[in-house]
Design a protein around this motif. Structure first.
Motif, mmCIF file in Angstrom:
data_model
loop_
_atom_site.group_PDB
_atom_site.id
_atom_site.type_symbol
_atom_site.label_atom_id
_atom_site.label_comp_id
_atom_site.label_asym_id
_atom_site.label_seq_id
_atom_site.Cartn_x
_atom_site.Cartn_y
_atom_site.Cartn_z
ATOM 1 N N GLU A 119 -17.429 -4.712 20.538
ATOM 2 C CA GLU A 119 -16.133 -5.370 20.763
ATOM 3 C C GLU A 119 -15.014 -4.633 20.022
ATOM 4 O O GLU A 119 -13.938 -4.382 20.586
ATOM 5 N N GLU A 120 -15.270 -4.307 18.754
ATOM 6 C CA GLU A 120 -14.259 -3.598 17.967
ATOM 7 C C GLU A 120 -13.999 -2.207 18.547
ATOM 8 O O GLU A 120 -12.860 -1.723 18.548
ATOM 9 N N GLU A 121 -15.056 -1.572 19.031
ATOM 10 C CA GLU A 121 -14.914 -0.242 19.626
ATOM 11 C C GLU A 121 -14.047 -0.297 20.877
ATOM 12 O O GLU A 121 -13.182 0.566 21.079
ATOM 13 N N GLU A 122 -14.235 -1.314 21.712
ATOM 14 C CA GLU A 122 -13.438 -1.474 22.921
ATOM 15 C C GLU A 122 -11.963 -1.702 22.578
ATOM 16 O O GLU A 122 -11.072 -1.152 23.229
ATOM 17 N N LYS A 123 -11.715 -2.513 21.544
ATOM 18 C CA LYS A 123 -10.344 -2.759 21.111
ATOM 19 C C LYS A 123 -9.694 -1.479 20.597
ATOM 20 O O LYS A 123 -8.533 -1.183 20.911
ATOM 21 N N LEU A 125 -10.535 1.590 21.364
ATOM 22 C CA LEU A 125 -10.324 2.511 22.491
ATOM 23 C C LEU A 125 -9.070 2.125 23.266
ATOM 24 O O LEU A 125 -8.317 3.003 23.723
ATOM 25 N N GLU A 126 -8.831 0.814 23.416
ATOM 26 C CA GLU A 126 -7.627 0.358 24.099
ATOM 27 C C GLU A 126 -6.381 0.718 23.292
ATOM 28 O O GLU A 126 -5.373 1.182 23.841
ATOM 29 N N GLU A 133 -0.451 7.068 25.177
ATOM 30 C CA GLU A 133 0.666 6.911 26.103
ATOM 31 C C GLU A 133 2.005 6.934 25.351
ATOM 32 O O GLU A 133 2.972 7.557 25.810
ATOM 33 N N ASN A 134 2.032 6.257 24.192
ATOM 34 C CA ASN A 134 3.257 6.232 23.380
ATOM 35 C C ASN A 134 3.625 7.625 22.898
ATOM 36 O O ASN A 134 4.800 8.028 22.919
ATOM 37 N N ARG A 135 2.610 8.398 22.471
ATOM 38 C CA ARG A 135 2.847 9.765 22.018
ATOM 39 C C ARG A 135 3.376 10.635 23.152
ATOM 40 O O ARG A 135 4.313 11.439 22.968
ATOM 41 N N ARG A 203 -7.798 7.608 16.899
ATOM 42 C CA ARG A 203 -8.940 8.385 17.399
ATOM 43 C C ARG A 203 -10.003 8.542 16.317
ATOM 44 O O ARG A 203 -11.201 8.480 16.595
ATOM 45 N N MET A 204 -9.554 8.763 15.084
ATOM 46 C CA MET A 204 -10.493 8.887 13.973
ATOM 47 C C MET A 204 -11.236 7.573 13.753
ATOM 48 O O MET A 204 -12.473 7.551 13.579
ATOM 49 N N MET A 205 -10.477 6.451 13.777
ATOM 50 C CA MET A 205 -11.098 5.135 13.601
ATOM 51 C C MET A 205 -12.059 4.835 14.743
ATOM 52 O O MET A 205 -13.157 4.307 14.527
ATOM 53 N N SER A 206 -11.666 5.187 15.961
ATOM 54 C CA SER A 206 -12.519 4.968 17.126
ATOM 55 C C SER A 206 -13.788 5.797 17.038
ATOM 56 O O SER A 206 -14.894 5.318 17.321
#
Length: 334
Positions: A119-123, A125-126, A133-135, A203-206
């Motif tokens: 669940e945390e991984e999906e969040k 990744l989102e 997109e913001n970057r 990305r690092m956290m993911s």
């Protein structure tokens, strides 16, 4: 094939190989002990009458002192023939049951942790997708404004050159406009850099979360393999233990604890072991649990029949796991 996927499959195959090797070692060791017991019985049958009588006397004395204390402790709820197989493998059974209980608890806990991690991984990744997109948007805005600023500067230069305008008359206005443009470009650049850093952080956290989940899945597989090992061990190797004996298992443990403090049994057991070692028995300790087989022919025949059955069961399981091991090795070599 994707390198990561191939590596993951190789690791899973390696784990499966290790599991199959554990099974092979388990059944090979068990068959080895069975063969040594059968050799002891064959050796006993070939012994001189005087030597066999010495063993018989030691076994009878041991059985007599054991029976006296055992029947007092069991109060007729379980026979010595039901008790001996459990007593012989008591430590192994207790260790295995404790391991199964512990592993099942760890497995359930890991299942919960993996679900949470997914669940945390999906969040994450989102969130990573949003920061990407913001970057991209910040980068597009910065590059657009930069191009516009360059185009405006070129246009102003062309106008000044074409109309022969004295730029010094408008130096303050041009300077102010240039400063505003530079400031805006710096703000947009820092906003873009901040977006890039934020994306890298997510990305690092993911990646960390994915690696953490994969480690838990690897641990989950290890626990699953350990449970497979113990489940089959109890189903196949200890399949000779009847349901009625399992129901009396806890009671037998209490009897065993009481017998452990009986000095007479220990003393007679040591004397029996001394005689058996004297005549080069390969599995002397095993006969402490089947003393009647040393002096009663019918018990000896029954025990030999049981050993034959156990050997056939173990041999069949050994062949199956060797076949599985060979299959896994072939996959690794491909």
């Amino acid at each position: 094939m994707n390198t990561k996927k191939r590596l993951s499959e190789d690791i899973e195959n390696e784990k499966e190989q290790l599991l199959q090797q554990r099974f092979v070692t388990l059944y090979e060791d068990e068959i080895s002990h069975i063969l040594e017991k059968k050799e002891d019985l064959a050796h006993l049958n070939e012994m001189e009458e005087e030597e066999a009588s010495e063993i018989e006397e030691a076994a009878r004395f041991y059985q007599r002192i054991f029976a006296r204390n055992f029947y007092d402790a069991s109060k007729g709820r379980v026979s010595d023939e039901e008790f001996f197989p459990l007593w012989e493998r008591e430590n192994e059974l207790m260790t295995g049951l404790q391991s199964i209980h512990s592993l099942e608890g760890e497995k359930k806990q890991l299942e919960k942790e993996i679900d949470i991690a997914v669940e945390e991984e999906e969040k994450l990744l989102e969130e990573t997708r949003k920061t990407e997109e913001n970057r991209k948007n910040k980068k597009a805005v910065f590059h657009t404004f930069l191009v516009m600023a360059i185009a405006a500067a070129v246009l102003v230069g062309i106008v000044i050159w074409h109309f022969k305008i004295d730029a010094m008359l408008y130096i303050w206005q041009i300077t102010a406009a240039a400063l505003v443009v530079v400031c805006l470009l710096m703000v947009l650049y820092h906003m873009q850099k901040k977006a890039v850093d934020r994306e890298k952080l997510y990305r690092m956290m993911s990646s960390h979360k994915i690696n953490s989940r994969k480690r838990m899945e690897s641990d989950f597989q290890d626990i699953g393999n350990d449970l497979k090992f113990y489940y089959e061990k109890y189903e196949v190797l200890f399949g000779y233990i009847k349901e009625e004996q399992w129901e009396l298992f806890e009671f037998c443990i209490k009897i065993s604890e009481g017998l452990a403090f009986c000095g007479g049994i220990k003393e007679r057991g040591e004397k029996l072991l001394e005689v058996l070692r004297k005549y080069n028995f390969k599995e002397p300790e095993s006969w402490l649990y089947y003393p009647k087989a040393l002096y009663e022919f019918s018990k000896r025949a029954n025990y030999l029949e049981r050993l034959e059955y156990q050997q056939d069961v173990c041999q069949e399981a050994l062949v199956k796991h060797k076949r599985e091991l060979d299959k896994n090795q072939e996959k690794t070599e491909i």
